[in-house]
Design a protein around this motif. Structure first.
Motif, PDB file in Angstrom:
ATOM      1  N   TRP A 186       0.844  -1.186   0.000  1.00 44.67           N
ATOM      2  CA  TRP A 186       0.000   0.000   0.000  1.00 44.67           C
ATOM      3  C   TRP A 186       0.879   1.235   0.000  1.00 44.67           C
ATOM      4  CZ3 TRP A 186      -0.100   3.458   4.212  1.00 44.67           C
ATOM      5  CH2 TRP A 186       0.444   2.974   5.412  1.00 44.67           C
ATOM      6  N   SER A 231      -3.368   4.176  -1.622  1.00 39.40           N
ATOM      7  CA  SER A 231      -3.913   3.080  -2.415  1.00 39.40           C
ATOM      8  C   SER A 231      -3.337   1.740  -1.986  1.00 39.40           C
ATOM      9  CB  SER A 231      -3.636   3.322  -3.895  1.00 39.40           C
ATOM     10  OG  SER A 231      -2.246   3.428  -4.087  1.00 39.40           O
ATOM     11  N   SER A 272      -7.009  -0.783  -5.127  1.00 38.49           N
ATOM     12  CA  SER A 272      -8.084   0.148  -4.793  1.00 38.49           C
ATOM     13  C   SER A 272      -7.470   1.364  -4.131  1.00 38.49           C
ATOM     14  CB  SER A 272      -9.103  -0.518  -3.870  1.00 38.49           C
ATOM     15  OG  SER A 272      -8.498  -0.830  -2.640  1.00 38.49           O
ATOM     16  N   SER A 273      -8.200   2.430  -4.164  1.00 39.50           N
ATOM     17  CA  SER A 273      -7.670   3.685  -3.643  1.00 39.50           C
ATOM     18  C   SER A 273      -8.605   4.254  -2.590  1.00 39.50           C
ATOM     19  CB  SER A 273      -7.540   4.712  -4.773  1.00 39.50           C
ATOM     20  OG  SER A 273      -6.703   4.226  -5.760  1.00 39.50           O
ATOM     21  N   GLY A 274      -8.070   5.183  -1.856  1.00 35.50           N
ATOM     22  CA  GLY A 274      -8.894   5.887  -0.888  1.00 35.50           C
ATOM     23  C   GLY A 274      -8.932   5.186   0.445  1.00 35.50           C
ATOM     24  N   MET A 275      -7.750   4.929   1.003  1.00 34.06           N
ATOM     25  CA  MET A 275      -7.719   4.268   2.297  1.00 34.06           C
ATOM     26  C   MET A 275      -8.329   5.165   3.371  1.00 34.06           C
ATOM     27  SD  MET A 275      -3.943   2.569   2.056  1.00 34.06           S
ATOM     28  CE  MET A 275      -3.834   2.204   3.800  1.00 34.06           C
ATOM     29  N   PHE A 276      -9.068   4.548   4.234  1.00 33.97           N
ATOM     30  CA  PHE A 276      -9.740   5.288   5.308  1.00 33.97           C
ATOM     31  C   PHE A 276      -8.707   5.917   6.246  1.00 33.97           C
ATOM     32  CE2 PHE A 276     -11.755   5.253   9.569  1.00 33.97           C
ATOM     33  CZ  PHE A 276     -12.766   6.165   9.312  1.00 33.97           C
ATOM     34  N   GLU A 329      -4.222   5.796   6.855  1.00 34.47           N
ATOM     35  CA  GLU A 329      -2.985   5.294   6.261  1.00 34.47           C
ATOM     36  C   GLU A 329      -2.243   4.413   7.246  1.00 34.47           C
ATOM     37  OE1 GLU A 329      -0.758   8.380   4.332  1.00 34.47           O
ATOM     38  OE2 GLU A 329      -2.520   9.105   3.259  1.00 34.47           O
ATOM     39  N   SER A 354      -8.668  -3.995   0.426  1.00 30.51           N
ATOM     40  CA  SER A 354      -9.690  -3.406  -0.430  1.00 30.51           C
ATOM     41  C   SER A 354     -11.084  -3.465   0.172  1.00 30.51           C
ATOM     42  CB  SER A 354      -9.675  -4.092  -1.797  1.00 30.51           C
ATOM     43  OG  SER A 354      -8.468  -3.777  -2.440  1.00 30.51           O
ATOM     44  N   THR A 386     -11.835   0.111   1.424  1.00 29.11           N
ATOM     45  CA  THR A 386     -11.719   1.283   0.550  1.00 29.11           C
ATOM     46  C   THR A 386     -12.989   1.384  -0.281  1.00 29.11           C
ATOM     47  OG1 THR A 386     -10.662  -0.070  -1.131  1.00 29.11           O
ATOM     48  CG2 THR A 386      -9.207   1.130   0.349  1.00 29.11           C
ATOM     49  N   ASP A 443     -15.645   1.200  -3.024  1.00 22.53           N
ATOM     50  CA  ASP A 443     -15.709   0.191  -4.074  1.00 22.53           C
ATOM     51  C   ASP A 443     -15.523   0.744  -5.475  1.00 22.53           C
ATOM     52  OD1 ASP A 443     -18.227  -1.802  -2.436  1.00 22.53           O
ATOM     53  OD2 ASP A 443     -16.040  -1.889  -2.366  1.00 22.53           O
ATOM     54  N   ASP A 468     -12.063   0.284  -7.124  1.00 20.22           N
ATOM     55  CA  ASP A 468     -11.372  -0.997  -7.135  1.00 20.22           C
ATOM     56  C   ASP A 468     -11.068  -1.401  -8.569  1.00 20.22           C
ATOM     57  OD1 ASP A 468     -11.751  -0.978  -4.491  1.00 20.22           O
ATOM     58  OD2 ASP A 468     -12.989  -2.774  -4.372  1.00 20.22           O
TER      59      ASP A 468
END
Lengths: 1150, 490
Positions: free
Chosen positions: A599, A615, A663-667, A669, A676, A679, A681, A684
């Motif tokens: 990640w 991501s 997938s992107s947009g981790m809640f 870091e 995934s 994150t 959907d 993805d």
């Protein structure tokens, strides 16, 4: 076998008179006869059996008249005593001829005191059996006598170490025992039987049992090399009878290496085998080249582990290995025909020994470090250099005022631990044996520490069962699990070590106070600047832009891990329905399950290297290969002819399966959010693939020898590969090899006394390789992969097209390999020498096809290249171990001459790897080594304008405007201009000479080992510089050696950050020769007297300096570490150096 | 037999050729592949057809970091290119690869319904467009209209230019009846080649052959079709909003929504690339460029640096509107609050390019996307202003100066300039100048100068050698592999 035994006559006491009356006796008379002749006559005339080894009898002529004596024993003693020999009755009517007791006039006999060491020869006829016994001696001795108890010890030649696991067998029968872990044995044997003591690596010894006794046997390792059994693929052969070029490495040679990988074991230990670590990072791969690089693509050898082909050998710990054999010549490899073109490495794992029960534990702990990483320019040097080169965007005096600066290479290196533990439990009876073992290996990286860590755990269960006298079954199974982390490497585009070189020295690792303006403005623009664990912002360069960034921040932001579980193993059954015929069926699997998880946090290093959204990427891969092999070996001896015939088939299916996604947009870091599931959907992404390929093979081999003198080996293998066009799937791969053991010829024995063994051999073989063929690459088929085009609304439309030009003629790469060599043992086997000349041409290389552009499609692969490798290999060893101070010195070297001899004539050269931007550095071209370096050739440095003017005037070159201090570029093609057309060969990554050497010393409990390895004649392309990033830092020698005015230097250019004439030229080529002391080890074996109290059979402790000393002129970080890519060999993009290690180790056996 | 079935190889994700080209969906996908290759300016490394046509002109210098940065482009700029120039080879292949995919459609799709007829016509028009590029840049070239197998490699000689033009005319003539008007395409299908685009390409082919009357006739069909017009504002033509707009006859579509970052950008597979990376390549070099606060031209890698002569041509013509949307001086940059820190940087002569500009609004830096890698800027291959200027030229040459002035006027008025009243040579000079000012950086100038016979005069000081540089070298690969002849003096 020199020992003789004649058929016994009626077993009753005789007197000579009786015999004489029934025979027309030809008496010895007055003429002189050899002792052997006399003995033969006595045997015939008097009908007694005489046991002796002809070779050990003195070669003398004697006048002797047997008829003068009344009794046989009297006659024999009269004959033998003057020669220092004695005749000993071992059986009614049977005498053994043995050395006479030194100081005992009375014959010791069977009841002699076993504690008297010097008595052993009294009662024994010790015979070396070079070939392991063909079973004809002593076998007529009647088996009617009572069994007696024979016990004793078996030791090595010096008598120091017991030899647990050695076999003690009754000759001609399948009965016996094994030497226990304390070195002792005991069994019941009928008198008159012969005991054979044997152990791989030692001469077998035979002892005639004349009564209950205690034996102190010493097995002599003096001609160990020749008596080794070598695994040759679907069988084994005695080294002395091998007709090919096969190198072996034994378990003890690699027991204390500090590498996680077996390949290291081959490095420097086997002539002609080049091992190139792709990197010094933990768990990184190695590339092995047997007799040079034979392909423009993959040239990795085939790995066979316990008979089964394996995808790689990274899962094996050195402690699991019993032996490694490298089949180097074409004839030896030909039994693996279809895939043997790049050599075959056969690995045999350890198994339990019948009659033993033991526990072995070994451990190592060490510290790794890198001493003196390459020196880079400091702040002042850097500023001066950029100033002199008039580089744009360079620091101003104000920028460097009072700046202490950062030595980035020093910053990234750290001391890192390495440890290894191995535990093996093994044992067995005459019916079954087992080995259960496990290992743990853990290594941190000298760059990246725990972010570049490799942990591996292995478990092994090897068992063998004798279900019936004619049926053996067993298994070899290994489970391994590894976890590897790593930082980015081997790239000039943003890899950690590369960036540590290129990052300017002005930027600090972290900002401790207020941020400088450029960093503050980046922060103010809401860019996610990275911070360390204390919350300090990492330094951001104001001078070096693009993807080059703070390597410490990169390490900090690295979160990636590969985990793999792997099961490799096989079950097998061996049937022996009739004597000499052995049927083997073996089913093996190689299954690996791997997940790479990574990640990326948000970061901002520069406007060109940033990540604005955290991501997650996961890559699940699995490999599943099954292989079923059935083969029969039939061995038959008739007269002096020995014949072994092999026939077999193999079917293999290799599956690959991948599922990956991101997938992107981790809640948040953090590691635990890096999946995934957590994150959103809608971003993805997923990808995947599953493939299979098959290989079907039939093979046969005839091994024949006449009287151990004339050796012949014929092999043929026929393989079908599914990846090839349907009409072109099958290939046939033949080989022939022959040998002549001259030393077994009578004329040789009599004339060359210092030479114990001499064999000439020659071989020719054809092998194939499919390693560079992919599925469907010959075909023109419809694909939609990656084909899409956005319509005017931005919605993607799927495209489909016929990919590629079909090549229905695609076939195997094929190597044609000749080897001529000889093996010698001299001076009582103290000196062993093997010399080989080889010439290997790999033809029909699967090369990128070259279609005319107007054809409109690529022709991905054609068979269009030949590479020839030739050279000489020498392996020389001297051993002196018959005293308490034992020493051994050995060395090997191989010359390599690598050249492309053919390429599709329409293609001038194939393009290899690029460097920096837009410059291709390696090419594949006829008349040059594989993937040689190409660039401008220079001839010194322009000292002043006058020299430039003169040069241009003399050569007539126009359009070339050098300055004083620039390299003098040679107009190679003479077209009076300097352009890419003047690029020429400027170096080769291939060594011309590779070598290894070792010294072993031991005295009492102490032992010392020095092992070195090296190569010479290869070049390294210093490829980490970037002409498109002119403000990047450079090694300090660029500064120190630079031209600073007329007459200052004619070898290194003036400060210059962007000239292709400096950076795409031979100025970046350096001699890559090196010698590295791989191991410098001092060990101590604890005395047995001490150990026996704790039931410990042996214990050894050692300290070792591994890879500690390197001798090289290469000014970069490490002359050895290379690159992962076949066409990138020898290019230093900022290598992860091989760390040096200070190791402590312990081996204990119970 | 058993062994045969064991060796049967499954080729995942692939279909035998004879199983395809059957349905409408097949035909649509096969045609999409043709369009897709038009966008492959990075497929063979850096080898944009647009830049290959631009660098040998007097519009700009290659730029970048230095003489070693993308040597293929540098050599084109310096007239040092040879038959091994990678950009030339890439452009050559781009044309032929597109043609090969068009051939698959033309030869395999059965024209059984209107849709398939249209798709075949699209393929023929695109094939013709690419042959026009080939013949105008390389002269005699091999005509390939069917799939080439291994054994055809050395049986495909170069064809005389006239035959290539004949093939172009034939394809277009056959395609035009089956192609719909641009307005007949749905909004999403506006990227497809329309009847008007095909007529414009045919007109251009005729113009290049100096068949003035027939060329003018084709342009007239386009002009009279009412399908096209000039954007009222020149700046809008090259904006996002202008894509597939009223002035657009044919363009190559790129998008900015994939999104690419430094990790997933397909550096090794330009075919899969959906954004226009050349816009980043042409952005002002980040090392030296400080953006003006109010401007949206963001930094790039510094290629395609305008020459002063171009800027001066606008100034001399009093052409402000087009200048501002085409080229910017450092003075203007600094006046707007930006800066250029290295006046002596490689190939830099004081100006920055703004037509295919690296505008923030044409890329995407959101949601993990990296602005540098996501330019959605389309290449404008045929636009109405070019059609009008070609028409003006054709009419002038055909002797209809009135009609020539009329078409020229439309372009000038849109640029905020006055009508040209000149006639004779002066009118022709006005057309020449107008093409320079209107079409800068669109890849027309070099070919125009060559066909007007002005290349030696205009480009001589830049390295242009007469009887050599009128055409590009035939890529060495094809000369060697196929045994075809090389152009003169290469």
């Amino acid at each position: 076998l020199a020992a003789i035994s004649y058929s016994s006559y009626a077993a009753f006491p005789q007197d000579l008179a009786y015999n004489r009356t029934n025979q027309s006796v030809k008496q010895g008379g007055k003429s002189k006869k050899t002792l052997v002749t006399l003995l033969k006559e006595i045997h015939k005339t008097y009908k007694v059996d005489l046991l002796y080894e002809a070779k050990k009898l003195p070669d003398v002529k004697i006048e002797f008249d047997p008829s003068r004596y009344r009794a046989v024993d009297e006659m024999l003693r009269a004959l033998l005593a003057p020669l220092g020999l004695d005749a000993q009755i071992v059986q009614p009517n049977t005498y053994a001829i043995v050395p006479a007791p030194v100081d005992a006039p009375v014959r010791g006999g069977a009841s002699s005191n076993p504690s008297q060491k010097d008595k052993k020869d009294d009662i024994l006829l010790l015979m070396s059996v070079p070939k392991g016994g063909t079973g004809s001696s002593f076998n007529q001795v009647a088996d009617t006598v009572r069994p007696v108890r024979v016990s004793g010890t078996v030791n090595d030649a010096a008598g120091n170490d017991g030899l647990p696991g050695a076999n003690v067998l009754i000759k001609g029968e399948n009965r016996g025992t094994q030497v226990k872990s304390d070195g002792t044995f005991s069994l019941e044997v009928p008198v008159g039987k012969t005991l054979v003591f044997s152990l791989i690596g030692y001469d077998a010894k035979e002892v005639l049992v004349t009564g209950p006794t205690t034996l102190n046997i010493q097995l002599d390792a003096s001609n160990k090399a020749l008596n080794e059994i070598v695994v040759v693929g679907y069988g084994a052969q005695k080294k002395s009878l091998v007709t090919g070029a096969i190198s072996s490495v034994r378990a003890e040679q690699i027991a204390t290496v500090s590498s996680s990988r077996i390949e290291q074991a081959l490095q420097g230990r086997t002539p002609g085998v080049t091992v190139l670590p792709a990197s010094g990072s933990p768990g990184s791969s190695m590339r092995v080249r047997v007799r040079g690089t034979g392909s423009n693509g993959s040239a990795e050898p085939l790995y066979i582990i316990d008979g089964v082909r394996a995808g790689g050998i990274e899962y094996l710990d050195p402690s699991e290995i019993a032996s490694v054999e490298v089949l180097k010549d074409g004839a030896s490899a030909a039994i693996y025909g279809a895939e043997g073109a790049n050599g075959v490495v056969i690995i045999t794992t350890k198994t339990g020994k019948a009659g033993s029960s033991e526990i072995n534990f070994s451990m190592q702990y060490g510290q790794q470090s890198v001493k003196n990483p390459m020196k880079l320019m400091n702040v002042e040097q850097y500023a001066t250099y950029l100033n002199e080169s008039n580089t744009a965007n360079r620091p101003t005096p104000a920028d460097i005022a009072g700046v202490k600066g950062t030595d980035w290479l020093n910053e990234i290196f750290e001391t890192a631990p390495l440890q290894r533990y191995a535990l093996n439990l093994s044992g067995g009876t005459d019916k079954s044996s087992y080995l259960i073992g496990g290992t743990i290996f853990s290594q941190d990286g000298v760059v990246g520490g725990s972010k570049a860590k490799f942990d591996r755990y292995t478990l092994r269960i090897n068992t063998d069962y004798k279900v019936k006298p004619w049926l053996n079954v067993g298994n070899r199974f290994s489970f391994s699990h590894f976890k590897r982390r790593g930082v980015t490497e081997d790239s000039e585009f943003g890899a950690v070590i590369n960036n540590a070189i290129l990052m300017d020295p002005i930027t600090p690792v972290i900002y401790s106070g207020t941020l400088p303006a450029h960093a503050q403005s980046a922060l103010s623009a809401n860019n996610p600047l990275s911070r360390d664990n204390q919350g300090n912002y990492y330094g951001i360069s104001n001078f070096v832009k693009g993807e080059i960034s703070n390597p410490i921040a990169q390490i900090h932001n690295t979160n990636q891990e590969t985990k793999q579980s792997k099961i490799v193993g096989n079950v097998f059954a061996e049937l022996e329905p009739i004597k000499g015929l052995k049927l083997t069926s073996r089913f093996g699997i190689d299954a690996a399950f791997q997940r790479n998880h990574s990640w990326a946090p948000t970061f901002w290093y520069s406007s060109e290297r940033l990540n604005t959204i955290a991501s997650v990427t996961d890559n699940n891969e699995s490999w599943f290969t099954w292989q079923w092999e059935n083969f029969a070996n039939y061995t038959k001896t008739f007269g002096k002819n020995n014949l072994t015939v092999l026939a077999g088939m193999s079917a293999m299916k290799m599956g690959y399966n991948r599922l990956n996604g991101s997938s992107s947009g981790m809640f948040a870091e953090e590691d635990k959010f890096a999946y995934s599931d957590f994150t959103p959907d809608d971003v993805d992404r997923i990808a995947g693939l599953q493939t299979y390929r098959q290989l079907l093979s039939y093979y046969g081999r005839i091994i024949y020898d006449y009287d151990d003198k004339y050796l012949l080996n014929v092999t043929v293998r026929r393989d079908g590969g599914s990846v090839l066009p349907p009409d072109n799937q099958w290939g046939t791969f033949p080989s022939v090899s022959a040998g002549w053991v001259i030393s077994n010829e009578p004329f040789f024995k009599n004339s060359v006394s210092f030479m114990d063994y001499l064999k000439l051999r020659a071989s020719w073989g054809v092998n194939g390789s499919l390693s560079n063929v992919g599925i469907g690459q010959w075909a023109s088929v419809i694909t939609a992969q990656g084909l899409r085009y956005a319509d005017a609304n931005g919605a993607f439309l799927v495209g489909a097209e016929a990919a590629n030009i079909a090549n229905p003629q695609l076939k195997w790469e094929e190597s044609n390999h000749i080897d001529v060599g000889f093996d010698v043992a001299m001076f009582s086997n103290k000196v062993n020498l093997s010399v080989d000349y080889y010439n290997k041409t790999t033809k029909d290389l699967i090369s990128p096809g070259t279609a005319p552009g107007f054809a409109g499609f690529a022709l991905p692969f054609v068979n269009s290249g030949d590479v020839r490798n030739q050279g000489i290999e020498i392996d020389l060893n001297y051993r002196n171990d018959d005293r308490e101070f034992k020493w051994e010195i050995g060395g090997n070297l191989a010359t390599l001459n690598n050249e492309v001899t053919y390429l599709n004539p329409f293609v001038q050269r194939l393009f290899g790897t690029g460097l920096g931007t837009g410059y291709t550095a390696t090419f594949f071209e006829v008349g040059y080594p594989v993937w040689y370096f190409r660039g401008y050739k220079t001839d010194g440095i322009f000292q002043d304008q006058a020299e430039i003017t003169k040069y241009l005037a003399t050569t007539g070159i126009t359009g070339y405007n050098p300055k004083p201090g620039d390299p003098i570029v040679v107009d190679v093609n003479g077209d009076k201009s300097i352009s890419n057309a003047d690029h020429t060969e400027i170096g080769s990554p291939h060594p011309k000479l590779i070598y290894g050497g070792r010294i072993n010393l031991s005295y009492k409990g102490f032992d010392f080992l020095m092992f070195l390895q090296g190569q010479s004649g290869n070049d390294i392309f210093m490829g980490f510089n970037r002409v498109d990033r002119p403000t990047a830092n450079k090694p300090v020698f660029f500064y120190n050696d630079r031209w600073t005015g007329a007459g200052s230097t004619n070898t290194w250019f003036a400060a210059n950050t962007n000239s292709e004439y400096a950076y795409n030229s031979d100025k970046m080529i350096f001699d890559g020769s090196y010698t590295r002391i791989r191991q410098l080890q001092l060990g101590y074996s604890l005395p047995k007297t001490l150990l026996s109290r704790a039931s410990i059979t042996r214990a050894r402790v050692y300290v070792s300096l591994d890879d500690f000393f390197t001798f090289t002129d290469y000014p970069g970080m490490d002359p050895e570490a290379g690159s992962n890519n076949n066409n990138s060999l020898g290019i230093d993009r900022g290598v992860y150096p091989i760390p040096r290690k200070l190791m402590f180790g312990l081996n204990v056996s119970f | 037999s058993c062994s045969k079935s064991f060796l049967d190889q499954e080729i995942p994700g692939r279909l035998p050729i004879d199983g395809f080209y059957k349905t409408d969906a097949d035909a649509l996908q096969a045609t999409t592949a043709v369009y897709d290759f038009l966008s492959a300016h990075y497929n063979f490394g850096w080898s944009s057809l647009t830049l290959v046509k631009t660098f040998p002109s007097d519009e700009s210098n290659a730029g970048g970091n230095g003489p070693g940065d993308q040597p293929g482009y540098q050599a084109l700029d310096d007239f040092t290119f040879d038959s091994q120039n990678e950009a030339v080879f890439g452009a050559w292949r781009m044309c032929y690869y597109t043609i090969a995919r068009a051939n698959l459609v033309i030869n395999n799709v059965k024209p059984e319904n209107t849709l398939r007829k249209r798709l075949i016509a699209e393929a023929k028009a695109i094939r013709a467009y690419n042959y026009l590029e080939l013949v105008s840049l390389w002269g005699d070239v091999p005509i390939v209209t069917k799939a080439i197998s291994l054994s055809d490699f050395r049986n495909t000689p170069r064809t005389p230019k006239a035959d290539v033009y004949a093939q172009i005319e034939k394809d277009l003539t056959e395609a035009i009846p089956d192609l719909p008007l641009k307005s007949e395409y749905s909004a999403g299908d506006k990227f497809r080649i329309s009847k008007g685009a095909a007529q414009a390409i045919l007109g251009k082919a005729l113009l290049y052959q100096e068949k003035w009357g027939p060329a003018a006739a084709q342009f007239d069909l386009v002009i009279k079709s009412t399908q096209f017009d000039l954007e009222p504002d020149f700046g809008r033509v090259f904006s996002l909003a202008g894509e597939f707009g009223i002035e657009s006859l044919f363009e190559v579509n790129y998008v900015s929504n994939v999104p690419y970052d430094w990790g997933n950008f397909p550096w090794d597979n330009g075919r899969a690339l959906e954004s226009n990376i050349h816009i980043q390549l042409m952005g002002p070099r980040a090392d030296y460029y400080k953006k003006a606060p109010g401007d949206s031209l963001i930094a790039g890698w510094g290629f395609n640096l305008p020459k002063p002569a171009l800027y001066n041509a606008y100034v001399a013509a009093g052409d402000v509107k087009r200048r501002q949307n085409t080229v910017m001086s450092i003075g203007e940059l600094q006046a707007a609050g930006g800066d250029w820190t290295s006046p002596t940087s490689w190939d830099f002569e004081g100006f920055l390019q703004r037509k295919y500009g690296s505008y923030q609004g044409q890329t995407n830096g959101a949601g993990g996307a990296v602005s540098e890698l996501n330019y959605g800027t389309n290449w404008r291959l045929v636009r109405y202003a070019d059609v009008l200027l070609m028409a003006a030229e054709a009419y002038y040459r055909a002797g209809d100066e009135g009609r020539a002035r009329a078409e020229l006027k439309k372009v000038r008025l849109r640029a905020g300039l006055g009508e040209v009243t000149a006639s004779g040579t002066a009118l022709f000079e006005a057309i020449v100048l107008e093409r320079q000012l209107e079409l800068a950086f669109e890849g027309h100038r070099y070919v125009d100068l060559v066909r007007w016979g002005r290349a030696a005069a205009m480009l001589g000081t830049l390295g242009f050698t007469p009887n050599k540089h009128e055409v590009l070298p035939i890529p060495n690969n094809d000369v060697l592999v196929a045994g075809i002849s090389q152009n003169l003096n290469y």
